[in-house]
Design a protein around this motif. Structure first.
Motif, PDB file in Angstrom:
ATOM      1  N   LEU A   1      92.140 118.718  54.125  1.00 58.43           N
ATOM      2  CA  LEU A   1      91.548 117.992  55.250  1.00 58.43           C
ATOM      3  C   LEU A   1      91.997 118.606  56.563  1.00 58.43           C
ATOM      4  O   LEU A   1      92.913 119.439  56.608  1.00 58.43           O
ATOM      5  CB  LEU A   1      91.960 116.516  55.185  1.00 58.43           C
ATOM      6  CG  LEU A   1      91.539 115.759  53.913  1.00 58.43           C
ATOM      7  CD1 LEU A   1      92.167 114.370  53.891  1.00 58.43           C
ATOM      8  CD2 LEU A   1      90.021 115.659  53.829  1.00 58.43           C
ATOM      9  N   GLN A   2      91.367 118.195  57.630  1.00 57.23           N
ATOM     10  CA  GLN A   2      91.696 118.649  58.972  1.00 57.23           C
ATOM     11  C   GLN A   2      92.443 117.540  59.717  1.00 57.23           C
ATOM     12  O   GLN A   2      92.130 116.356  59.561  1.00 57.23           O
ATOM     13  CB  GLN A   2      90.424 119.003  59.756  1.00 57.23           C
ATOM     14  CG  GLN A   2      89.547 120.051  59.098  1.00 57.23           C
ATOM     15  CD  GLN A   2      90.231 121.398  59.031  1.00 57.23           C
ATOM     16  OE1 GLN A   2      90.785 121.868  60.023  1.00 57.23           O
ATOM     17  NE2 GLN A   2      90.199 122.025  57.860  1.00 57.23           N
ATOM     18  N   MET A   3      93.438 117.928  60.519  1.00 58.27           N
ATOM     19  CA  MET A   3      94.179 116.960  61.322  1.00 58.27           C
ATOM     20  C   MET A   3      94.183 117.421  62.774  1.00 58.27           C
ATOM     21  O   MET A   3      94.465 118.584  63.064  1.00 58.27           O
ATOM     22  CB  MET A   3      95.621 116.816  60.816  1.00 58.27           C
ATOM     23  CG  MET A   3      96.506 115.937  61.707  1.00 58.27           C
ATOM     24  SD  MET A   3      98.240 115.857  61.156  1.00 58.27           S
ATOM     25  CE  MET A   3      98.113 114.646  59.855  1.00 58.27           C
ATOM     26  N   ARG A   4      93.860 116.512  63.682  1.00 51.59           N
ATOM     27  CA  ARG A   4      93.877 116.818  65.121  1.00 51.59           C
ATOM     28  C   ARG A   4      94.561 115.678  65.867  1.00 51.59           C
ATOM     29  O   ARG A   4      94.318 114.501  65.574  1.00 51.59           O
ATOM     30  CB  ARG A   4      92.448 116.974  65.655  1.00 51.59           C
ATOM     31  CG  ARG A   4      91.620 118.034  64.966  1.00 51.59           C
ATOM     32  CD  ARG A   4      91.943 119.428  65.470  1.00 51.59           C
ATOM     33  NE  ARG A   4      91.179 120.415  64.708  1.00 51.59           N
ATOM     34  CZ  ARG A   4      89.919 120.728  64.948  1.00 51.59           C
ATOM     35  NH1 ARG A   4      89.259 120.126  65.920  1.00 51.59           N
ATOM     36  NH2 ARG A   4      89.296 121.636  64.214  1.00 51.59           N
ATOM     37  N   GLN A   5      95.373 116.055  66.835  1.00 53.69           N
ATOM     38  CA  GLN A   5      96.020 115.037  67.665  1.00 53.69           C
ATOM     39  C   GLN A   5      94.990 114.333  68.538  1.00 53.69           C
ATOM     40  O   GLN A   5      94.020 114.941  68.990  1.00 53.69           O
ATOM     41  CB  GLN A   5      97.089 115.683  68.547  1.00 53.69           C
ATOM     42  CG  GLN A   5      97.895 114.676  69.367  1.00 53.69           C
ATOM     43  CD  GLN A   5      99.043 115.336  70.087  1.00 53.69           C
ATOM     44  OE1 GLN A   5      99.570 116.354  69.646  1.00 53.69           O
ATOM     45  NE2 GLN A   5      99.452 114.754  71.214  1.00 53.69           N
TER      46      GLN A   5
ATOM     47  N   GLN B   1     101.257 115.753  57.226  1.00 54.33           N
ATOM     48  CA  GLN B   1     100.578 117.044  57.079  1.00 54.33           C
ATOM     49  C   GLN B   1     100.605 117.616  55.656  1.00 54.33           C
ATOM     50  O   GLN B   1      99.597 118.181  55.215  1.00 54.33           O
ATOM     51  CB  GLN B   1     101.151 118.049  58.069  1.00 54.33           C
ATOM     52  CG  GLN B   1     100.662 117.840  59.499  1.00 54.33           C
ATOM     53  CD  GLN B   1     101.154 118.933  60.450  1.00 54.33           C
ATOM     54  OE1 GLN B   1     101.799 119.881  60.026  1.00 54.33           O
ATOM     55  NE2 GLN B   1     100.833 118.778  61.716  1.00 54.33           N
ATOM     56  N   PRO B   2     101.713 117.503  54.905  1.00 53.15           N
ATOM     57  CA  PRO B   2     101.685 118.056  53.540  1.00 53.15           C
ATOM     58  C   PRO B   2     100.567 117.464  52.681  1.00 53.15           C
ATOM     59  O   PRO B   2      99.897 118.192  51.937  1.00 53.15           O
ATOM     60  CB  PRO B   2     103.071 117.695  52.991  1.00 53.15           C
ATOM     61  CG  PRO B   2     103.939 117.635  54.202  1.00 53.15           C
ATOM     62  CD  PRO B   2     103.072 117.047  55.274  1.00 53.15           C
TER      63      PRO B   2
ATOM     64  N   MET C   1     106.074 108.396  53.894  1.00 51.28           N
ATOM     65  CA  MET C   1     107.194 109.218  54.334  1.00 51.28           C
ATOM     66  C   MET C   1     108.003 109.717  53.147  1.00 51.28           C
ATOM     67  O   MET C   1     108.533 110.842  53.158  1.00 51.28           O
ATOM     68  CB  MET C   1     108.082 108.422  55.290  1.00 51.28           C
ATOM     69  CG  MET C   1     109.263 109.212  55.838  1.00 51.28           C
ATOM     70  SD  MET C   1     110.232 108.267  57.018  1.00 51.28           S
ATOM     71  CE  MET C   1     109.094 108.227  58.402  1.00 51.28           C
ATOM     72  N   SER C   2     108.094 108.901  52.102  1.00 51.80           N
ATOM     73  CA  SER C   2     108.871 109.271  50.921  1.00 51.80           C
ATOM     74  C   SER C   2     108.248 110.424  50.148  1.00 51.80           C
ATOM     75  O   SER C   2     108.956 111.118  49.403  1.00 51.80           O
ATOM     76  CB  SER C   2     109.027 108.062  49.993  1.00 51.80           C
ATOM     77  OG  SER C   2     109.780 107.041  50.612  1.00 51.80           O
TER      78      SER C   2
ATOM     79  N   VAL D   1     100.612 118.151  66.700  1.00 49.15           N
ATOM     80  CA  VAL D   1      99.606 118.815  65.876  1.00 49.15           C
ATOM     81  C   VAL D   1      99.064 120.021  66.626  1.00 49.15           C
ATOM     82  O   VAL D   1      98.621 119.901  67.768  1.00 49.15           O
ATOM     83  CB  VAL D   1      98.452 117.850  65.550  1.00 49.15           C
ATOM     84  CG1 VAL D   1      97.417 118.531  64.667  1.00 49.15           C
ATOM     85  CG2 VAL D   1      98.993 116.598  64.880  1.00 49.15           C
ATOM     86  N   PRO D   2      99.125 121.221  66.035  1.00 48.12           N
ATOM     87  CA  PRO D   2      98.609 122.406  66.718  1.00 48.12           C
ATOM     88  C   PRO D   2      97.131 122.257  67.072  1.00 48.12           C
ATOM     89  O   PRO D   2      96.342 121.725  66.284  1.00 48.12           O
ATOM     90  CB  PRO D   2      98.825 123.531  65.694  1.00 48.12           C
ATOM     91  CG  PRO D   2      99.854 123.006  64.749  1.00 48.12           C
ATOM     92  CD  PRO D   2      99.648 121.533  64.697  1.00 48.12           C
TER      93      PRO D   2
END
Length: 313
Positions: free
Chosen positions: A255-259, A247-248, A103-104, A301-302
């Motif tokens: 990389l890819q992120m999915r909910q 996400q940053p 988080m930091s 997440v979109p």
């Protein structure tokens, strides 16, 4: 013998200006009122402080002796009152915040920068640490507040919900999971899972096993920091799960992120502070800003839109 603050101010103003007229103007009182205050002070102390004439005033020997003491008392008091006013009006102050390492380096810098734009005179000092250390640093007084995931209740620590986020899976571009527009937890079975050590993973696995009794998802590798997990995913060593505020870093590693759905597991994060301890106006202001910031952002997440001729696997 109890001189009043008004009497002391009158004497100091008179000694500094050397004139009843100028001292009265400085204090925004009449000359008669100023003269009355000086007489009251002399009566209280039982000694003459000022020799008066038609043209000028002069301090007596005891008046000259007391003037530096009374002047310093007034200056110290005015300085303290100004300092309190600056803190109250957020023109001065320091806020010390402890937060987990991930988080930091993702969410907190953006929040702190936004807060500083609104309150440029307030210093926000971020202490990045392991997630298990957040409440300990609050309890020790090293920081004013901490931000971290839900933990077992601790004595002397007050917790207020800051946000709740759904878990997401992270994988490299071109991974088989990329073909799906909607991912469920059972879709992760069969892929090496890189997870975090400690309570974060323990609670997650407990939630997963409670909701997915027929699906076995066990970590293939456990690391201390999510930054390590994301680097390993980028190297093609597996997949990982995290929260959307990462996400940053996910984008940084391309990389890819999915909910994840079915079930939609979430994790709550809290603001931790010492119970029954008053915070400074700056710290209270920063907490209020935290809540406003999180409410103003959509952390879901979109869902990617299928490309032409693409079908869900």
């Amino acid at each position: 013998m109890n001189p009043t603050l008004r009497q002391l101010r009158a004497f100091v103003a008179l000694a500094r200006t050397g004139s009843f007229t100028l001292a009265a103007e400085y204090l925004h009182v009449t000359q008669a009122a100023l003269s009355g205050l000086i007489k009251e002070l002399e009566q209280t102390l039982g000694i003459r402080l000022v020799d008066r004439s038609t043209r000028k005033i002069a301090l007596t020997d005891i008046g000259r002796e007391l003037y530096p003491l009374f002047s310093k008392t007034i200056d110290d008091l005015d300085g303290a009152l100004l300092d309190i006013a600056n803190h109250t009006q957020l023109k001065k102050g320091v806020v010390r915040v402890a937060a987990p390492q991930l988080m930091s380096c993702t969410l907190l810098p953006e929040i702190i920068a936004s807060y500083r734009r609104a309150h440029p005179d307030i210093q926000v000092r971020l202490v990045d640490c392991a997630v298990e250390q957040v409440t300990g640093r609050v309890l020790s007084g090293e920081v004013d507040l901490g931000i971290g995931p839900e933990r077992d209740a601790l004595a002397q620590i007050a917790a207020t919900v800051l946000f709740e986020m759904p878990f997401a899976v992270v994988f490299p571009a071109g991974h088989a999971l990329e073909q799906r527009t909607r991912l469920a937890w059972h879709d992760l079975a069969g892929y090496p899972l890189i997870s975090l050590q400690g309570q974060f993973t323990e609670r997650l696995l407990s939630d997963m096993h409670g909701a997915l009794r027929d699906v076995q998802i066990d970590p293939a590798n456990e690391v201390t920091f999510m930054t390590t997990a994301l680097a390993m995913v980028a190297a093609g060593l597996g997949i990982t799960v995290c929260l959307p505020y990462a996400q940053p870093l996910v984008r940084l590693h391309q990389l890819q992120m999915r909910q994840l759905h079915e079930p939609e597991l979430t994790r709550r994060f809290f603001v931790y502070r010492r119970d029954n301890r008053s915070l400074s106006p700056a710290a209270e202001s920063f907490i209020a800003f935290l809540h406003q910031f999180m409410l103003a952002h959509d952390w879901n997440v979109p869902v990617p839109q299928p490309r032409p001729n693409e079908t869900a696997a």
